[in-house]
Design an enzyme around this catalytic site. Structure first.
Site, mmCIF file in Angstrom:
data_model
loop_
_atom_site.group_PDB
_atom_site.id
_atom_site.type_symbol
_atom_site.label_atom_id
_atom_site.label_comp_id
_atom_site.label_asym_id
_atom_site.label_seq_id
_atom_site.Cartn_x
_atom_site.Cartn_y
_atom_site.Cartn_z
ATOM 1 N N ASP A 267 34.217 45.010 42.594
ATOM 2 C CA ASP A 267 35.625 45.219 43.112
ATOM 3 C C ASP A 267 35.870 44.774 44.523
ATOM 4 O OD1 ASP A 267 33.641 46.847 44.280
ATOM 5 O OD2 ASP A 267 34.939 48.609 44.199
ATOM 6 N N ASP B 223 37.692 45.514 49.625
ATOM 7 C CA ASP B 223 36.823 46.424 48.522
ATOM 8 C C ASP B 223 37.785 47.576 48.251
ATOM 9 O OD1 ASP B 223 33.928 46.670 47.523
ATOM 10 O OD2 ASP B 223 34.464 48.646 48.238
ATOM 11 N N LEU B 224 37.693 47.827 47.128
ATOM 12 C CA LEU B 224 38.387 48.679 46.292
ATOM 13 C C LEU B 224 37.624 50.147 46.706
ATOM 14 C CD1 LEU B 224 39.838 47.708 42.768
ATOM 15 C CD2 LEU B 224 41.207 48.454 44.866
#
Length: 532
Positions: free
Chosen positions: A169, A126-127
């Site tokens: 994301d 996950d960004l």
């Protein structure tokens, strides 16, 4: 279902040509046969019948050409159909932005690997703070960053690994047939891929990723693997982000407790177990009471008296913060409606709630139901709200101000708001976070920061409120900087509505009226706090 193959196209084309050739041959036979059977044919010379033969020959050529053309058209049509079907299959299993596999293809790969009883590891990524990039640089820049993530994953993972974007994301990498050491090597390679700034929209941004790892076991389902890697991802984020974490049974126990907490919060909202508590806001110069900040407390029959820090994060992550906040707000406004009319009431609104376009409408309905005057209500928003859709946040704030509600920017200095952003927001007050106030007399650097924030307020003609004031020495320093209001233990802790009414002289003390009091509710307002 698979589309026609090139072999099928060639067979169909061959059939058309063969059929046309057969028709041509039959036509030639009919023409020549009619000539042979004609009585005049026996006395005719061949040159006299040349025109007839030419016509027949040309007609044969036309039929063959027609068949060839039809065969070619059919081949092209079938080839185009086959290509379109391949494209449709590719689009159905591919993320259009990054070119990686999508969630559907990842789940298929997981299912095949598990059914084959092969070992492997799933990395869920996950960004960190991806929305900030979208807000500051636009969605095109965000798409560019997503493609960059895809490139890092493909470079870091072994050839043939399933690299997928599974939503927003969030990404996943399925590593088949490898152990924990190799999986950690891949995870570290991914983290190194974000060690340098990423070029985005003629500038550079620094981003990081959090990674959760889970090993695939023989009896697992694909949903179980993703759930475990999600639990590990949550642990990586709690550890400070920009790192990876493995799933283990202790994490599973924590997840179980978190799910139980979520269930209890949901039940508590339905049964109105959450109640408002009130912390006094005072004028620094006169010590007069000017209002209260509303804080949520949970009177749980199983967990006891619970402060907000124990449940707010879970309520935000599960989407329960909206109904919880509206319930607290309605109780608080109903209670404070009969208090002296000069007293304002501040209510916190979570950044998550600004994702809902109807937020201003919801608050309007609460005001209508309770009959509370809009000008007495102050909505507190944190700097985290500015990481949401900025235009939507500004629109909601302006709608609230149009109703007469004031807006304060809470916990200023701890988030991402710049002085320029504050100047563009329709705010009426800035609240300095208590982390600065508590060290103002110990650190010259902190004192300089507080002084700068106070100067900003004076420039913008916005009053400054200090949180966490616990001593007279801190109060005196804040007065020098020009802060107008304060709250903190020096003036009083958050207490129940019954205690507030007693202090305001609206009821006689009655300890029996509160079956589950705050353990610190006995700490009344300090005598130095004066009522108007």
């Amino acid at each position: 279902m698979k589309g026609p193959t090139n072999k099928a196209v060639r067979i169909a084309s061959s059939h058309i040509i063969t059929t046309c050739a057969t028709i041509a041959a039959l036509l030639m036979f009919v023409v020549l046969g009619s000539q042979v059977l004609s009585p005049a044919f026996a006395h005719a010379h061949l040159p006299e019948n040349a025109d007839t033969l030419k016509v027949a020959f040309l007609l044969n050529i036309a039929i063959v050409l027609f068949g060839w053309r039809r065969s070619k058209d059919l081949g092209e049509a079938l080839a185009a159909y086959e290509e379109a079907e391949k494209l449709a299959r590719r689009n159905a299993n591919t993320d259009p932005t990054t070119g990686l596999s999508n969630r559907r293809e990842l789940m298929r790969s997981l299912e095949d690997t598990i059914e084959a009883k092969k070992s492997g590891v799933v990395l869920l990524l996950d960004l960190d703070h991806f929305k900030r990039v979208n807000d500051l640089h636009g969605h095109l820049a965000g798409d560019h960053l997503l493609r960059f993530v895809g490139e890092v994953l493909v470079k870091s993972a072994p050839a043939g690994s399933c690299c997928a974007r599974i939503g927003g994301d969030e990404f996943a990498v399925m590593l088949e047939g490898i152990g924990s050491a190799e999986a950690e090597r891949v995870a570290n390679a991914i983290l190194r891929g974000f060690a340098k700034p990423v070029p985005v929209d003629k500038s550079e941004v620094r981003v990081s990723v959090s990674i959760g790892l889970a090993a695939m076991a023989g009896a697992m389902r694909e949903e179980d693997v993703l759930r475990q890697s999600d639990v590990a991802l949550y642990a990586a984020k709690r550890a400070g982000r920009d790192c990876f974490a493995w799933f283990d049974r202790e994490l599973e126990r924590e997840l179980s407790e978190r799910l139980k907490l979520e269930e209890d919060i949901r039940f508590g909202i339905q049964n109105k177990e959450f109640v408002p508590f009130f912390q006094p806001l005072i004028d620094l110069e006169t010590r007069e009471l000017v209002g209260f900040e509303t804080l949520a407390r949970w009177r749980s029959p199983t967990r006891g008296f619970v402060e907000a820090e124990a449940f707010i994060e879970t309520a935000e992550s599960t989407g329960l913060i909206g109904p919880l906040t509206m319930m607290i707000m309605e109780q608080a406004l109903t209670e404070a409606r009969s208090w002296p009319q000069h007293l304002k009431l501040a209510v916190n609104v979570s950044p998550v709630q600004f994702r809902d376009k109807t937020l201003a409408e919801q608050i309007t309905k609460v005001l209508t139901r309770t009959g509370f005057a809009a000008h007495r209500l102050e909505i507190e928003v944190t700097e985290g709200s500015l990481l949401e859709d900025r235009d939507q946040v500004r629109t909601i704030m302006q709608s609230l101000k149009n109703l007469g509600i004031s807006i304060s920017l809470d916990d200023f200095g701890t988030g991402y708001a710049s002085f320029a952003q504050v100047n563009t927001l329709p705010i009426d007050r800035i609240k300095i976070d208590k982390s600065f106030i508590s060290t103002i007399v110990k650190s010259e650097q902190t004192a300089a920061i507080v002084n700068s924030i106070a100067s900003l307020g004076h420039t913008l003609k916005v009053p400054i409120t200090a949180e966490g004031v616990e001593s007279e020495q801190i109060r005196n320093e804040l007065k020098k900087f020009g802060c107008s209001e304060a709250q903190g233990w020096l003036f009083g802790r958050a207490v129940s509505a019954d205690t507030v009414r007693t202090f305001l002289g609206m009821r006689e003390p009655d300890d029996a009226a509160d079956p589950l009091p705050d353990p610190e509710d006995a700490v009344r307002f300090t005598p130095r706090l004066r009522r108007r």
